[in-house]
Motif scaffolding. Structure first.
Motif, PDB file in Angstrom:
ATOM      1  N   GLY A  39       0.807  -1.207   0.000  1.00  0.00           N
ATOM      2  CA  GLY A  39       0.000   0.000   0.000  1.00  0.00           C
ATOM      3  C   GLY A  39       0.844   1.261   0.000  1.00  0.00           C
ATOM      4  N   SER A  40       2.004   1.204   0.620  1.00  0.00           N
ATOM      5  CA  SER A  40       2.891   2.363   0.681  1.00  0.00           C
ATOM      6  C   SER A  40       3.795   2.473  -0.540  1.00  0.00           C
ATOM      7  N   ASN A  41       3.961   1.393  -1.295  1.00  0.00           N
ATOM      8  CA  ASN A  41       4.867   1.361  -2.446  1.00  0.00           C
ATOM      9  C   ASN A  41       4.164   0.793  -3.677  1.00  0.00           C
ATOM     10  N   PRO A  42       3.225   1.522  -4.256  1.00  0.00           N
ATOM     11  CA  PRO A  42       2.497   0.970  -5.405  1.00  0.00           C
ATOM     12  C   PRO A  42       3.366   0.796  -6.647  1.00  0.00           C
ATOM     13  N   ILE A  43       4.553   1.408  -6.670  1.00  0.00           N
ATOM     14  CA  ILE A  43       5.440   1.275  -7.839  1.00  0.00           C
ATOM     15  C   ILE A  43       5.903  -0.179  -8.009  1.00  0.00           C
ATOM     16  N   PRO A  47       6.282  -3.446 -12.723  1.00  0.00           N
ATOM     17  CA  PRO A  47       6.748  -4.553 -13.570  1.00  0.00           C
ATOM     18  C   PRO A  47       5.649  -5.553 -13.906  1.00  0.00           C
ATOM     19  N   LEU A  48       4.767  -5.836 -12.954  1.00  0.00           N
ATOM     20  CA  LEU A  48       3.670  -6.773 -13.230  1.00  0.00           C
ATOM     21  C   LEU A  48       2.693  -6.193 -14.251  1.00  0.00           C
ATOM     22  N   LEU A  49       2.404  -4.906 -14.138  1.00  0.00           N
ATOM     23  CA  LEU A  49       1.531  -4.251 -15.104  1.00  0.00           C
ATOM     24  C   LEU A  49       2.167  -4.243 -16.487  1.00  0.00           C
TER      25      LEU A  49
END
Length: 114
Positions: A39-43, A47-49
């Protein structure tokens, strides 16, 4: 709130030590910590996206043609251009094979047609 009695020297630090008894704090589950981290690191999901988008594009337009489907090669240069001109346009240099193919092409043009 914390403060020092003397100014800190350059690159000097202030260490604060806090003690709290184990029985006064609740232990968190590993799953909770993972959820908090994500939740704090959506970046982390980038890679999965990217993988999902690229797999979708590959599935739609990136696959090779079915076996048995043949693409007809074109051996003739475009109309109005000699093989040497086409070879020079392709790799920006005139190679001996370009000149040889032009000589062969001009010799074929002079042969009587059946």
């Amino acid at each position: 709130m914390f403060e020092t009695t003397n100014p800190l020297p350059m690159r000097g630090g202030l260490t604060i030590d806090i003690f709290h008894p184990e029985r006064r704090t609740e232990r968190t589950e590993c799953a909770d910590e993972v959820i908090w981290f994500l939740g704090s690191n959506p970046i982390v999901f980038l890679p999965l996206l990217t993988l999902a988008v690229m797999l979708g594009l590959w599935h739609k337009v990136g696959k090779d043609p079915e076996p048995g489907v043949s693409v007809a090669p074109m051996y003739e240069p475009p109309k109005g251009l000699t093989p040497a001109e086409v070879g020079t346009l392709i790799d920006d240099s005139t190679d001996p094979r370009d000149i040889t193919s032009t000589i062969v092409e001009s010799g074929r043009a002079r042969l009587p047609q059946d």
